[in-house]
Enzyme design. Structure first.
Site, PDB file in Angstrom:
ATOM      1  N   LYS A 193       2.458   4.870  -5.836  1.00 19.20           N
ATOM      2  CA  LYS A 193       3.610   5.565  -6.416  1.00 19.20           C
ATOM      3  C   LYS A 193       4.352   4.621  -7.361  1.00 19.20           C
ATOM      4  CE  LYS A 193       7.960   7.549  -4.854  1.00 19.20           C
ATOM      5  NZ  LYS A 193       8.722   7.972  -3.674  1.00 19.20           N
ATOM      6  N   GLU A 199      -0.587  -5.543  -2.849  1.00 20.54           N
ATOM      7  CA  GLU A 199      -1.924  -5.340  -2.295  1.00 20.54           C
ATOM      8  C   GLU A 199      -2.789  -4.508  -3.232  1.00 20.54           C
ATOM      9  OE1 GLU A 199       0.955  -4.873  -0.713  1.00 20.54           O
ATOM     10  OE2 GLU A 199       0.808  -5.269   1.437  1.00 20.54           O
ATOM     11  N   GLY A 246       6.161   8.291  -0.127  1.00 17.55           N
ATOM     12  CA  GLY A 246       4.760   7.883   0.029  1.00 17.55           C
ATOM     13  C   GLY A 246       4.122   8.464   1.282  1.00 17.55           C
ATOM     14  N   ARG A 247       4.844   8.409   2.404  1.00 14.42           N
ATOM     15  CA  ARG A 247       4.263   8.861   3.677  1.00 14.42           C
ATOM     16  C   ARG A 247       4.216  10.381   3.787  1.00 14.42           C
ATOM     17  NH1 ARG A 247       8.839   6.002   4.101  1.00 14.42           N
ATOM     18  NH2 ARG A 247      10.732   6.951   4.904  1.00 14.42           N
ATOM     19  N   GLU A 332       8.360   4.575   9.901  1.00 13.63           N
ATOM     20  CA  GLU A 332       9.014   4.232   8.632  1.00 13.63           C
ATOM     21  C   GLU A 332      10.158   5.215   8.365  1.00 13.63           C
ATOM     22  OE1 GLU A 332       6.943   4.081   4.632  1.00 13.63           O
ATOM     23  OE2 GLU A 332       6.795   1.962   5.098  1.00 13.63           O
ATOM     24  N   HIS A 363     -10.704   4.434  28.802  1.00 15.32           N
ATOM     25  CA  HIS A 363     -11.352   3.240  29.362  1.00 15.32           C
ATOM     26  C   HIS A 363     -10.708   1.965  28.842  1.00 15.32           C
ATOM     27  CE1 HIS A 363     -14.491   5.878  31.004  1.00 15.32           C
ATOM     28  NE2 HIS A 363     -14.249   6.583  29.910  1.00 15.32           N
ATOM     29  N   LYS A 472       8.600  -8.524   1.726  1.00  8.60           N
ATOM     30  CA  LYS A 472       7.887  -8.546   0.439  1.00  8.60           C
ATOM     31  C   LYS A 472       8.493  -9.608  -0.471  1.00  8.60           C
ATOM     32  CE  LYS A 472       6.890  -3.562   0.252  1.00  8.60           C
ATOM     33  NZ  LYS A 472       7.134  -2.333  -0.482  1.00  8.60           N
TER      34      LYS A 472
END
Ligand code: F6P
Length: 504
Positions: A193, A199, A246-247, A332, A363, A472
């Site tokens: 965005k 990254e 974004g999410r 978030e 398990h 950041k």
């Protein structure tokens, strides 16, 4: 949180139900199992194993009324400035339906439709090309949604493309993905965005170099000039907007990878499922409103029962990434300890969301769910009709799902305390008729609306994430020091930088 009388009522119920046991609640009301169930399109939910009763629900409904939850949901879809700290609406619903009234929502919906049309053109173009592999490069909301949906809906793919995902700045991820791919038959989508995420830019540059240029690079961004400056042809840049978080963005061009995997028809069905849940969230009365009930139960578990975590347990391997996706959506969005008006919420907010796909996790961590000291409320998610023909496997899967929810709720007495199950561990059980684009869309939209409803109940902003900025910024300051250019960081960081530099 709300009017004093309501808070008192809430606390009275909390006290009254503190000792209540799930099997007793079930025994006291033979109709409970059916009465506390709801269906919205392809999604069925049963809340009967929550430590809650009709009187509590009425009080919670009172709280919802007090904070004007129905109006808040309407305001969301109509494009009100619900993200106050960034002075923006949050119009993810406009990406999938025309439910929003007023100019802002209508304009957003029109832009979304136009972008979808352009995306369909790019999907067609790629299908007609020699490209066989597509890499989605993005992180957070630019990765988790597409990754989840592509995985969950792989039975709806015709196999035309192999989709790959790169998100971590750790170079081993991109290197492992590129290994074995042919640059002449590979395309990459840079999804960001902001188009400023470290990254994504580093991984994007590595892939651009490996591809030998920008010829098969695509981008999805609200920062079109930056995408172009990176070397992506403007004809292959799809828009994002600051009115989509974004999410909450997999319904936009961020879902390009999903459309490549399942086709535009599949993508439209995903949106239609979400739109069905939007209409329900906005129109259904409080008492029968699935996302609102889910939110009220979440607030009850967090504030009345004091439960600090929430497990997400899909009993379908295709939904194995759902806990990761919901971690971002919930944590978030609700990871705030200051209300939008600057005051303290006065109560605990976000739970820690975690989980994994059954039966594998039975398990690993289920021992702690059954006999650990902390009670963990769980959302179980099952799928009625599988996409495979292994009937015995599917029946065993469903039997395990039902058994675990029952065992957690009812417990089991034993003479040897080490062999006793305390039970009384609440859960909600979701059933999807099948795992298909429509049902996945409806389920994810249910969670989005529940998260928003929780934020309204707590008075916090579900759409900003200021808490991720500091790390950041510090990382940016430490980079030169790691390269030996000056000093940065506190005493511990400096010692660690020295250690790293001495050994690298
Ligand atoms: O780290 C936080 C965040 O801003 C998320 O909210 C977002 O989904 C992710 O980073 C990626 O951001 P972008 O799409 O701008 O690269």
């Amino acid at each position: 949180m709300a009017g004093e009388a309501l808070v008192r009522e809430f606390l009275d119920h909390a006290e009254r139900l503190a000792g209540a046991r799930i099997p007793d609640l079930l025994a006291a009301d033979p109709a409970r199992a059916g009465a506390m169930a709801l269906r919205v399109g392809p999604v069925y939910a049963n809340f009967a194993r929550q430590r809650i009763d009709a009187a509590t629900l009425a009080t919670l409904g009172g709280l919802a009324g007090h904070v004007r939850l129905s109006l808040a949901l309407r305001a969301l879809v109509d494009g009100a400035e619900v993200n106050a700290s960034e002075a923006r609406p949050a119009l993810h619903t406009a990406l999938r339906s025309g439910i929003g009234r007023g100019e802002v929502a209508r304009a957003a919906h029109a832009e979304a439709l136009a972008a979808r049309g352009r995306m369909a053109g790019l999907v067609d173009g790629l299908r007609a090309s020699g490209v066989t592999d597509v890499i989605n490069i993005g992180i957070g909301g630019s990765d988790l949604g597409p990754r989840l949906a592509v995985d969950a809906l792989k039975d709806f793919s015709d196999g035309r493309f192999h989709l790959h995902f790169v998100s971590n700045v750790d170079g081993s991820e991109v290197q492992h993905v590129l290994r074995g791919l042919d640059p002449a038959r590979t395309a990459a989508i840079l999804v960001s965005k902001s188009f400023g995420t470290q990254e994504t830019l580093l991984n994007g540059a590595a892939v651009r170099d490996w591809l030998g240029g920008g010829e098969r690079l695509y981008a999805v961004s609200a920062n079109v000039p930056a995408a172009e400056a990176f070397g992506v042809d403007p004809a292959r840049v799809l828009p994002m907007w600051d009115w989509v978080g974004g999410r909450y963005s997999l319904w936009s061009s961020v879902g390009f990878a999903i459309a490549l995997a399942i086709g535009m028809d599949g993508f439209e069905a995903l949106l239609a499922g979400a739109a069905e849940m939007d209409a329900h969230a906005v129109e259904a009365p409080l008492e029968t409103n699935l996302p609102i009930l889910h939110a009220l139960v979440a607030v009850w578990n967090r504030n009345a029962l004091g439960l600090p975590t929430q497990a997400v347990l899909p009993y379908d391997q295709r939904l194995a990434r759902l806990p990761d996706y919901l971690q971002q959506l919930v944590m978030e969005s609700l990871g705030k300890s200051v209300r939008s008006d600057g005051r303290s919420p006065g109560v605990a907010t976000v739970p820690v969301v975690w989980g994994g796909a059954g039966t594998g996790v039975q398990h690993s961590f289920f021992q702690a769910l059954h006999q650990g000291t902390d009670v963990v409320p769980a959302d179980f998610i099952g799928v009625v009709r599988p996409a495979h023909g292994l009937r015995d496997n599917h029946e065993a899967l469903l039997a395990n799902l039902l058994a675990q929810a029952e065992a957690l709720g009812n417990g089991h007495a034993a003479e040897d305390p080490q062999k006793a199950y305390p039970g009384n561990r609440p859960s909600t059980l979701f059933l999807l008729d099948e795992l298909a684009p429509r049902s996945l869309g409806a389920l994810l939209a249910m969670y989005e609306h529940s998260v928003y409803a929780q934020s309204v109940l707590w008075g916090i902003n579900a759409f900003d994430q200021w808490g991720v900025e500091l790390g950041k910024r510090i990382a940016g300051e430490l980079l030169p020091a790691l390269r030996g250019e000056g000093e940065a960081g506190d005493a511990v960081t400096r010692a660690l930088i020295n250690e790293i530099r001495a050994r690298s």
